[in-house]
Design a protein around this motif. Structure first.
Motif, PDB file in Angstrom:
ATOM      1  N   MET A  82       0.846  -1.199   0.000  1.00  0.00           N
ATOM      2  CA  MET A  82       0.000   0.000   0.000  1.00  0.00           C
ATOM      3  C   MET A  82       0.878   1.245   0.000  1.00  0.00           C
ATOM      4  O   MET A  82       1.755   1.388   0.844  1.00  0.00           O
ATOM      5  N   HIS A  83       0.614   2.136  -0.939  1.00  0.00           N
ATOM      6  CA  HIS A  83       1.489   3.292  -1.123  1.00  0.00           C
ATOM      7  C   HIS A  83       1.345   4.324   0.004  1.00  0.00           C
ATOM      8  O   HIS A  83       2.272   5.059   0.309  1.00  0.00           O
ATOM      9  N   LEU A  84       0.176   4.343   0.651  1.00  0.00           N
ATOM     10  CA  LEU A  84      -0.100   5.426   1.611  1.00  0.00           C
ATOM     11  C   LEU A  84       0.574   5.232   2.968  1.00  0.00           C
ATOM     12  O   LEU A  84       0.545   4.154   3.551  1.00  0.00           O
ATOM     13  N   ALA A  85       1.181   6.307   3.466  1.00  0.00           N
ATOM     14  CA  ALA A  85       1.558   6.389   4.884  1.00  0.00           C
ATOM     15  C   ALA A  85       1.087   7.761   5.373  1.00  0.00           C
ATOM     16  O   ALA A  85       1.473   8.786   4.810  1.00  0.00           O
ATOM     17  N   GLU A  86       0.235   7.768   6.379  1.00  0.00           N
ATOM     18  CA  GLU A  86      -0.235   9.040   6.942  1.00  0.00           C
ATOM     19  C   GLU A  86       0.726   9.457   8.049  1.00  0.00           C
ATOM     20  O   GLU A  86       1.060   8.658   8.921  1.00  0.00           O
ATOM     21  N   LEU A  87       1.151  10.702   7.980  1.00  0.00           N
ATOM     22  CA  LEU A  87       2.071  11.242   8.991  1.00  0.00           C
ATOM     23  C   LEU A  87       1.270  12.247   9.817  1.00  0.00           C
ATOM     24  O   LEU A  87       0.703  13.188   9.265  1.00  0.00           O
ATOM     25  N   ILE A  88       1.224  12.022  11.146  1.00  0.00           N
ATOM     26  CA  ILE A  88       0.359  12.872  11.981  1.00  0.00           C
ATOM     27  C   ILE A  88       1.195  13.546  13.057  1.00  0.00           C
ATOM     28  O   ILE A  88       1.610  12.906  14.027  1.00  0.00           O
ATOM     29  N   PRO A  89       1.489  14.845  12.897  1.00  0.00           N
ATOM     30  CA  PRO A  89       2.280  15.538  13.923  1.00  0.00           C
ATOM     31  C   PRO A  89       1.455  15.784  15.182  1.00  0.00           C
ATOM     32  O   PRO A  89       0.251  16.023  15.089  1.00  0.00           O
ATOM     33  N   ALA A  90       2.120  15.705  16.333  1.00  0.00           N
ATOM     34  CA  ALA A  90       1.500  16.185  17.574  1.00  0.00           C
ATOM     35  C   ALA A  90       1.793  17.678  17.653  1.00  0.00           C
ATOM     36  O   ALA A  90       2.609  18.197  16.882  1.00  0.00           O
ATOM     37  N   ARG A  91       1.160  18.372  18.582  1.00  0.00           N
ATOM     38  CA  ARG A  91       1.422  19.819  18.713  1.00  0.00           C
ATOM     39  C   ARG A  91       2.894  20.082  19.005  1.00  0.00           C
ATOM     40  O   ARG A  91       3.434  21.127  18.658  1.00  0.00           O
ATOM     41  N   THR A  92       3.556  19.091  19.672  1.00  0.00           N
ATOM     42  CA  THR A  92       4.943  19.302  20.115  1.00  0.00           C
ATOM     43  C   THR A  92       5.971  18.795  19.084  1.00  0.00           C
ATOM     44  O   THR A  92       7.167  18.958  19.295  1.00  0.00           O
ATOM     45  N   THR A  93       5.523  18.172  17.995  1.00  0.00           N
ATOM     46  CA  THR A  93       6.479  17.577  17.043  1.00  0.00           C
ATOM     47  C   THR A  93       7.298  18.651  16.345  1.00  0.00           C
ATOM     48  O   THR A  93       6.751  19.635  15.837  1.00  0.00           O
ATOM     49  N   ASP A  94       8.604  18.450  16.322  1.00  0.00           N
ATOM     50  CA  ASP A  94       9.522  19.373  15.646  1.00  0.00           C
ATOM     51  C   ASP A  94       9.337  19.266  14.124  1.00  0.00           C
ATOM     52  O   ASP A  94       9.294  18.171  13.576  1.00  0.00           O
ATOM     53  N   ALA A  95       9.258  20.418  13.445  1.00  0.00           N
ATOM     54  CA  ALA A  95       9.051  20.425  11.985  1.00  0.00           C
ATOM     55  C   ALA A  95      10.171  19.680  11.250  1.00  0.00           C
ATOM     56  O   ALA A  95       9.939  18.987  10.266  1.00  0.00           O
ATOM     57  N   ALA A  96      11.394  19.826  11.749  1.00  0.00           N
ATOM     58  CA  ALA A  96      12.539  19.169  11.087  1.00  0.00           C
ATOM     59  C   ALA A  96      12.445  17.646  11.224  1.00  0.00           C
ATOM     60  O   ALA A  96      12.812  16.908  10.309  1.00  0.00           O
ATOM     61  N   VAL A  97      11.938  17.183  12.356  1.00  0.00           N
ATOM     62  CA  VAL A  97      11.762  15.737  12.572  1.00  0.00           C
ATOM     63  C   VAL A  97      10.754  15.200  11.555  1.00  0.00           C
ATOM     64  O   VAL A  97      10.952  14.165  10.922  1.00  0.00           O
ATOM     65  N   LEU A  98       9.679  15.968  11.399  1.00  0.00           N
ATOM     66  CA  LEU A  98       8.621  15.570  10.477  1.00  0.00           C
ATOM     67  C   LEU A  98       9.142  15.497   9.043  1.00  0.00           C
ATOM     68  O   LEU A  98       8.887  14.533   8.319  1.00  0.00           O
ATOM     69  N   GLU A  99       9.889  16.524   8.645  1.00  0.00           N
ATOM     70  CA  GLU A  99      10.404  16.574   7.275  1.00  0.00           C
ATOM     71  C   GLU A  99      11.374  15.424   7.005  1.00  0.00           C
ATOM     72  O   GLU A  99      11.345  14.798   5.952  1.00  0.00           O
ATOM     73  N   SER A 100      12.233  15.124   8.002  1.00  0.00           N
ATOM     74  CA  SER A 100      13.210  14.058   7.772  1.00  0.00           C
ATOM     75  C   SER A 100      12.545  12.680   7.786  1.00  0.00           C
ATOM     76  O   SER A 100      12.929  11.785   7.048  1.00  0.00           O
ATOM     77  N   LEU A 101      11.483  12.518   8.597  1.00  0.00           N
ATOM     78  CA  LEU A 101      10.762  11.243   8.600  1.00  0.00           C
ATOM     79  C   LEU A 101      10.012  11.066   7.274  1.00  0.00           C
ATOM     80  O   LEU A 101       9.971   9.968   6.706  1.00  0.00           O
ATOM     81  N   GLU A 102       9.452  12.165   6.759  1.00  0.00           N
ATOM     82  CA  GLU A 102       8.763  12.123   5.460  1.00  0.00           C
ATOM     83  C   GLU A 102       9.736  11.700   4.357  1.00  0.00           C
ATOM     84  O   GLU A 102       9.410  10.892   3.490  1.00  0.00           O
ATOM     85  N   THR A 103      10.965  12.219   4.422  1.00  0.00           N
ATOM     86  CA  THR A 103      11.990  11.864   3.439  1.00  0.00           C
ATOM     87  C   THR A 103      12.317  10.375   3.512  1.00  0.00           C
ATOM     88  O   THR A 103      12.386   9.683   2.490  1.00  0.00           O
ATOM     89  N   PHE A 104      12.482   9.873   4.737  1.00  0.00           N
ATOM     90  CA  PHE A 104      12.791   8.446   4.940  1.00  0.00           C
ATOM     91  C   PHE A 104      11.655   7.564   4.418  1.00  0.00           C
ATOM     92  O   PHE A 104      11.882   6.580   3.707  1.00  0.00           O
ATOM     93  N   LEU A 105      10.418   7.925   4.769  1.00  0.00           N
ATOM     94  CA  LEU A 105       9.264   7.129   4.328  1.00  0.00           C
ATOM     95  C   LEU A 105       9.151   7.121   2.807  1.00  0.00           C
ATOM     96  O   LEU A 105       8.822   6.106   2.192  1.00  0.00           O
TER      97      LEU A 105
END
Length: 791
Positions: free
Chosen positions: A155-178
Motif C-alpha cells: 500500500m502506497h499510503l503512509a499518513e504522517l500525523i504531527p503532535a502539537r509538540t512535534t519538531d518540523a525538522a523531525v517531520l520533514e526528515s521522517l517524510e523523506t525516509f518514508l
C-alpha cells in the motif's frame, strides 16, 4: 535545525499482523530491524516474535521481498530486550489499539530511547497528542503518528500525523525516509479520529451499507456497482469488509461513534443489525471462511437478508446503468445517474453525494488541503480518483447545487450545510496554483520538501500537467525525449502493454543511434507500468498462419539485433523497470549496461507458456554470464542450473530481489522502493556510467559452454518430470530445446563458441517450435483467454 534522520537501526514494538509486516518492509529496505513483543510464557523468551517472523513466510501477498530476509529480523521482548532500543534511530510502535496499553509501553521504554531517536505510533486512529502526554519532555518533539496501510509493503499510503509538540525538522526528515527508503506516498494528517484515509473511507462504506438497505439492493449487486465500474478496487464494499474482518469493521465503526459525538452523521455510526448478527455467529469474513460471502465447493455464495441464508452470488448490473457508467464525460454520467429512476443509479448518486458532502464538510478539520484527502483515498483505498477530483471532474458548481437541493429535500444522510467556500464561484479545489486549503483560504502548492525533487513525474492530481520533455525522435513504436539542458535521453514505448513489435525494434535501434550521436546516455523507461509484456504475439502468429516463415525469421533476427544494439551501444543504455517485464521486455533489460528495478518488478522469461523459447538474446546472455562466472576451465553447468529452471518453468519473480535470485537480474542491479523515483535514479545511473568514461563490453568471442554433457544432464531431469506427469510431451520438447541453446548446442563440454553461434541456435529452435501445431494452439489460446494452455 534541519537534521537528517539517519536510520541505521530501527525497532518495531508489537509483532501482530501489522507490526511484523512493518518490520518485514523495513528489512526489505535494508534497515537493520529489531521486532519486539511480550516475553513468551514458556521456552524461549523471544518465542512470540519468533513465531511472528516464521509466519511472515506464509502470508499472501508476501510481506518479504525475499524469503531469506526473515532471518535478518532480530527478535526481542520487553522484559529482557529493552537495551536493544539504545541503538535504534527510529522506533515504530504498533501494538493493539488501546490508549492505556500504548501509554504504559511508552513509560516503560522512554528511559531506553536515544536522545536523537524518533518515536512514531502506527495507530489507525487514536489521538497523537493524547499519546504524547505520557512522554518525557525531551522526547515529545521527536514523537508523531505514522499510519501504514495494510499490507505495508504494497500500500502506497503512509499518513504522517504531527503532535502539537512535534519538531518540523523531525517531520520533514521522517517524510523523506518514508518516501525514498520505504517507497511511500506520504500524506500529512491532522490529529483527528481515524485521520484522513479511514475517516473518509469508512464513512463511504457506511454510506454504502445505509443506501444498500434504503434501495433494497443485494450485497453482490452493490459490490458490482462499487468496484472497477466506478474506478475502485475489485473488493468494492462488502468484499472489502470481509477481507478486513467484520469484527474489525464493527470495532472501527464503534470507535467513530465513541470519538466523534459531534459529527452531524453520528446517527449512522453503528453496525447494521445483519453485521452484528454475523459477528455473534462467528462469521467474521475471510479469516473464518464466511462473512457476507462464503464458498461452497467452487461456488461463491452471498448472504441474502430476505431469505436469511446464502445464495449463489450473481451481482448483475442493470444494462442501462452499465451504459451510464461507460459514459466518458463525467458531467453527463452524473446527470444520468441523478436523473434515473433505477434504484442502482439512485444508489450510486446517493453514495457519491454523501461522500462529497462529508468530505467537504470535514475538510478543514482533518487536512490542510483537498490534496491530502484525494491522495489518501487513492493510495490507501485504491480509488482511481479521490472524492474532490471526482466532484471537480463532474462539474463543481452543478454537483454542489444538486447536493444542496438534496440536503434541503431531506434526501442526504445529514442536513448539515455545505461550507460557504463550496459556493464562492469556484470550479473546483485543484488548480495550477495547487490545492485549496479552507483554513488558509488559498491554494497551496505541493510540498517543498527536497525529497520530491526526485520525482520527475509525481502521481498527478486532476488538472496537474507535468512537462513531457522535448521529443528528439519518434515513430509508431517509441518516443525518445529529453529535458532541456539534460544530457541523458529517455525512450518510452507507445504500444499497448508496451509490447514489442517491428516499430518498437526499429525505433529502439534508431534511438540508440541518436543517443550515441547527441547524448551521454539513454534510459528505457515507461510512464506507466508495465515495463513490457514481451513480444507482440498477435503479429507473430499472423506471420506464421500466413505461412510467412521468412518474415517470421526476419522478425526474430531483428529482435536479437536490437538486444545486441542495446548491449554494444557506445553510450550506457539503462533499463528502468517496474511492473511486468516479461519475455522480450526481460531480455532488453538483460542486455542493458545496467538495470534499475522498482521493488514491485515481476520479471520472467515466460515464452515456454506459449510453446516457444526466449530468442531475443536471453538464452545467449545466460550462456555468456555462466561462462564469465565459471572462469576459464570452470564448471559452467553449475552456473546455468537456476537460469534454466527459471526459463523452462516460466517463473516470474514476485519482487526485484527475487529476480536476482532467479538470475533474471544481476546481483549489482539497483532496487528502488518508490516507483516515482525510478526515472531519477536510472538517469543518475546512466550519468554516472557516462562520467566514468563508459565503454561497452568487448564482444564475447570465447564463450565456454556446457555442451552435450550439460544437455544430457538437463534432459535427465526432464525425463523424470515427464514420467511423473509433471510436464506434457510438448513441455518436454520446449525445455529440451531451451537446454540445447543454453548449453551451446551439441558440442563438447567446455567448447568455446561466440555470441553469433548462440544467437543462431536461439533462432533455429525458436522458428522450429513456432511451426509446431501445439505451439500455435498455445499462442492462439493465450491471445484469446490471456491464460497459458497446457497441451
Amino acid at each position: 535545525m534541519s537534521k537528517k534522520l539517519l536510520v541505521r537501526r530501527a525497532a518495531v514494538l508489537g509483532a501482530g499482523v501489522m507490526g511484523a509486516q512493518i518490520a518485514a518492509h523495513l528489512t526489505n529496505a535494508g534497515v537493520d530491524t529489531v521486532l519486539f513483543d511480550l516475553p513468551a510464557k514458556e521456552g524461549d523468551p523471544n518465542g512470540v516474535v519468533g513465531k511472528a517472523i516464521a509466519n511472515l513466510g506464509k502470508l499472501s501477498p508476501a510481506p518479504l521481498a525475499s524469503k531469506p530476509l526473515a532471518e535478518r529480523i532480530t527478535a526481542a521482548n520487553y522484559e529482557t530486550g529493552l537495551e536493544h532500543l539504545r541503538g535504534c534511530d527510529l522506533i515504530i510502535e504498533a501494538i493493539a489499539e488501546r490508549m492505556d496499553w500504548k501509554q504504559d509501553l511508552y513509560k516503560k521504554i522512554a528511559p531506553f530511547v536515544a536522545d536523537h531517536a524518533v518515536l512514531a505510533s502506527n495507530t489507525s486512529g487514536l489521538g497523537i497528542n493524547k499519546l504524547a502526554e505520557v512522554l518525557p519532555e525531551q522526547l515529545r518533539h521527536r514523537f508523531c503518528g505514522v499510519h501504514f496501510f495494510n499490507p505495508p509493503r504494497y500500500m502506497h499510503l503512509a499518513e504522517l500525523i504531527p503532535a502539537r509538540t512535534t519538531d518540523a525538522a523531525v517531520l520533514e526528515s521522517l517524510e523523506t525516509f518514508l518516501t525514498t527508503t520505504l517507497g511511500k506516498g506520504v500524506v500529512i494528517a491532522k490529529d483527528t479520529p481515524n485521520f484522513i484515509g479511514n475517516r473518509i473511507g469508512v464513512f463511504s462504506m457506511l454510506a454504502g451499507m445505509h443506501h444498500t438497505e434504503q434501495f433494497g439492493l443485494g450485497f453482490d449487486t452493490v459490490d458490482a456497482l462499487t468496484g472497477p465500474a466506478i474506478g475502485r478496487p475489485k473488493s468494492a464494499t462488502f468484499r472489502t469488509a470481509d477481507v478486513v474482518g467484520l469484527d474489525t469493521m464493527a470495532h472501527v465503526i464503534k470507535t467513530m461513534a465513541d470519538t466523534l459525538p459531534e459529527d452531524p452523521w453520528h446517527s449512522y455510526f453503528q453496525a447494521p443489525k445483519w453485521l452484528s448478527a454475523l459477528i455473534e455467529k462467528g462469521a467474521l469474513g475471510q479469516k473464518t471462511g464466511a462473512g457476507v460471502y462464503t464458498k461452497r465447493g467452487k461456488d461463491i455464495l452471498v448472504l441474502d437478508l430476505q431469505a436469511q441464508d446464502y445464495r449463489v452470488s450473481a451481482g448483475e448490473l442493470d444494462a442501462d446503468v452499465a451504459t451510464m457508467l461507460k459514459e466518458k464525460d463525467p458531467s453527463r454520467k452524473f446527470a444520468a445517474l441523478r436523473g434515473s429512476e433505477h434504484p442502482q443509479a439512485q444508489f450510486l448518486w446517493a453514495i457519491f453525494r454523501d461522500t462529497f458532502h462529508y468530505s467537504a464538510y470535514h475538510l478543514e478539520s482533518i487536512a490542510d488541503t483537498a490534496r491530502e484527502v484525494d491522495f489518501a483515498m487513492r493510495w490507501g483505498y485504491g480509488w482511481s480518483l479521490g472524492p474532490f477530483e471526482t466532484w471537480q471532474a463532474a462539474g463543481w458548481k452543478q454537483i454542489a447545487d444538486w447536493i444542496a437541493e438534496d440536503i434541503v429535500a431531506g434526501k442526504a444522510m445529514s442536513n448539515a450545510p455545505l461550507p460557504n467556500w463550496v459556493f464562492d464561484g469556484r470550479d473546483g479545489v485543484h488548480g495550477n496554483a495547487g490545492s485549496y486549503s479552507p483554513a488558509r483560504n488559498s491554494y497551496v502548492p505541493r510540498s517543498s520538501n527536497p525529497v520530491y525533487a526526485r520525482q520527475r513525474f509525481p502521481d498527478p492530481l486532476l488538472g496537474e500537467k507535468f512537462s513531457q520533455g522535448r521529443t528528439v525522435y519518434e515513430n509508431d513504436g517509441v518516443r525518445m525525449w529529453v529535458d532541456e539542458g539534460d544530457d541523458i535521453a529517455v525512450v518510452s514505448f507507445k504500444t499497448k502493454m508496451h509490447t514489442v513489435n517491428d516499430q518498437v525494434l526499429n525505433g529502439l535501434q534508431e534511438a540508440i543511434a541518436v543517443a550515441e550521436r547527441d547524448f551521454a546516455g539513454l534510459v528505457i523507461w515507461q510512464p506507466k507500468e508495465p515495463f513490457s509484456a514481451g513480444a507482440d504475439l498477435a503479429g507473430a502468429l499472423g506471420l506464421l498462419q500466413a505461412g510467412d516463415v521468412k518474415g517470421f525469421e526476419a522478425m526474430v533476427a531483428n529482435f536479437q539485433a536490437t538486444s545486441q544494439r542495446i548491449k554494444y551501444a557506445l553510450v550506457p543504455v539503462v533499463a528502468a523497470v517496474r511492473g511486468l517485464a516479461l519475455g522480450g521486455g526481460c531480455e532488453f533489460q538483460m542486455h542493458a549496461a545496467s538495470s534499475v528495478f522498482g521493488l514491485e518488478s515481476y520479471v520472467g522469461l515466460v515464452e515456454a507458456g506459449v510453446g516457444l523459447l526466449p530468442a531475443g538474446g536471453g538464452l545467449k546472455e545466460f550462456a555468456v554470464r555462466a561462462s564469465d562466472a565459471a572462469g576459464p576451465g570452470g564448471d559452467v553447468f553449475a552456473q546455468l542450473k537456476t537460469a534454466f529452471e527459471s526459463v523452462a518453468m516460466g517463473k516470474v519473480s514476485a519482487s526485484a530481489m527475487e529476480a536476482r535470485e532467479l538470475k533474471l537480474a544481476r546481483d549489482n542491479d539497483t532496487v528502488v522502493f518508490n516507483a516515482f523515483e525510478l526515472l531519477h535514479v536510472a538517469k543518475a545511473q546512466a550519468r554516472a556510467l557516462a562520467e566514468n568514461g563508459y565503454r561497452p563490453p568487448l564482444p564475447a568471442r570465447r564463450v565456454q559452454v556446457a555442451g552435450d554433457v550439460g544437455i544430457a544432464t538437463f534432459k535427465m531431469m526432464l525425463v523424470n518430470m515427464l514420467e511423473g506427469r509433471f510436464i506434457s510431451p510438448h513441455d518436454y520438447e520446449i525445455a529440451s530445446r531451451i537446454a540445447t541453446v543454453i548449453c551451446g548446442g551439441e558440442v563438447d563440454r567446455g567448447a568455446l563458441v561466440d555470441e553469433e553461434w548462440l544467437l543462431k541456435l536461439e533462432r533455429e529452435h525458436f522458428v522450429a517450435l513456432a511451426q509446431m501445431p501445439k505451439t500455435q494452439e498455445r499462442i492462439a489460446h493465450m491471445l484469446k483467454t490471456g491464460k497459458p494452455l497446457r497441451n
